[in-house]
Design a protein around this motif. Sequence first.
Motif, PDB file in Angstrom:
ATOM      1  N   LEU A 147       0.787  -1.165  -0.389  1.00 39.33           N
ATOM      2  CA  LEU A 147       0.200  -0.520  -0.222  1.00 39.33           C
ATOM      3  C   LEU A 147       0.889   1.226  -0.209  1.00 39.33           C
ATOM      4  N   ARG A 148       2.294   1.117   0.751  1.00 41.92           N
ATOM      5  CA  ARG A 148       3.745   2.458   0.970  1.00 41.92           C
ATOM      6  C   ARG A 148       3.670   2.241  -0.603  1.00 41.92           C
ATOM      7  N   ASN A 149       3.596   1.144  -0.735  1.00 43.40           N
ATOM      8  CA  ASN A 149       5.370   1.223  -2.312  1.00 43.40           C
ATOM      9  C   ASN A 149       4.305   0.390  -3.167  1.00 43.40           C
ATOM     10  N   PRO A 150       3.398   0.730  -3.945  1.00 42.59           N
ATOM     11  CA  PRO A 150       2.582   0.302  -4.981  1.00 42.59           C
ATOM     12  C   PRO A 150       3.236  -0.343  -6.553  1.00 42.59           C
ATOM     13  N   SER A 151       4.186   0.514  -6.272  1.00 43.87           N
ATOM     14  CA  SER A 151       5.039  -0.037  -7.787  1.00 43.87           C
ATOM     15  C   SER A 151       5.523  -2.055  -7.314  1.00 43.87           C
ATOM     16  N   GLN A 152       5.697  -2.054  -6.185  1.00 41.87           N
ATOM     17  CA  GLN A 152       5.944  -3.887  -5.900  1.00 41.87           C
ATOM     18  C   GLN A 152       5.090  -4.766  -5.784  1.00 41.87           C
ATOM     19  N   LYS A 153       3.761  -3.859  -5.897  1.00 40.72           N
ATOM     20  CA  LYS A 153       1.902  -4.522  -6.794  1.00 40.72           C
ATOM     21  C   LYS A 153       2.192  -5.923  -7.279  1.00 40.72           C
ATOM     22  N   PRO A 154       3.056  -5.562  -8.610  1.00 39.59           N
ATOM     23  CA  PRO A 154       3.148  -7.251  -9.087  1.00 39.59           C
ATOM     24  C   PRO A 154       4.049  -7.973  -9.171  1.00 39.59           C
ATOM     25  N   GLU A 155       5.046  -7.898  -8.512  1.00 40.40           N
ATOM     26  CA  GLU A 155       6.721  -8.811  -8.259  1.00 40.40           C
ATOM     27  C   GLU A 155       5.480  -9.330  -7.015  1.00 40.40           C
ATOM     28  N   ALA A 156       4.563  -8.926  -5.913  1.00 38.29           N
ATOM     29  CA  ALA A 156       4.324  -9.788  -5.022  1.00 38.29           C
ATOM     30  C   ALA A 156       2.986 -10.173  -5.841  1.00 38.29           C
ATOM     31  N   PHE A 157       2.371 -10.249  -6.811  1.00 37.72           N
ATOM     32  CA  PHE A 157       1.242 -10.857  -7.153  1.00 37.72           C
ATOM     33  C   PHE A 157       2.478 -12.285  -8.001  1.00 37.72           C
ATOM     34  N   GLU A 158       3.638 -11.724  -8.814  1.00 43.40           N
ATOM     35  CA  GLU A 158       4.085 -13.906  -9.043  1.00 43.40           C
ATOM     36  C   GLU A 158       4.580 -14.056  -8.274  1.00 43.40           C
TER      37      GLU A 158
END
Length: 190
Positions: free
Chosen positions: A162-173
Amino acid sequence: MYNNWESLKGDCYGCHSCDLANGRTNLVFGVGNENAEVMFIGEGPGEQEDLQGEPFVGKSGQLLDKYLAAIDLDRNKNIYIANIVKCRPPHNRDPKEEEQEACIKWLKEQTRLIRPKIIVCLGRIAAQRLISPDFRVTKEHGTFINKNGFYMMGTYHPSALLRNPSQKPEAFEDFIALREKIKEICTRTY
């Protein structure tokens, strides 16, 4: 060692082993299927979790639920969610080492009773406590290791996303990799 959930929960709810107990509204024991093959472990309750007595129910929990749903997991059906510490640290600070030490016995017993095949550590605190003290989420997320009979993976904490939305794709992977590992080694999750 506990032989049943009722005794474990009863003793845990009566715990005052550290100062965190003095400030809690509710102890946050855990939620989910007590026979799950997949267990998610975070660091500790936040404000909403303390108020409701359930892990990951605030905004970060809503995000976690979306990721879970994307790979056909559900906190009420086929996984279990717990935390390193069961009481909220003040102002959502990281749980101190002595607080983790005082509380880890409850998590160990939960894990022993559940006997999951896969443990997913949500965030740095959980991954460093359970996988390796020098675990770096940004570098090692999504990688499975076999430790103490469990397949373990660390991934980003939903509040960090939530603080760093740019990391969401990595987390989804990472969640996609989790789905593949579940299909590979679990027999009753899906």
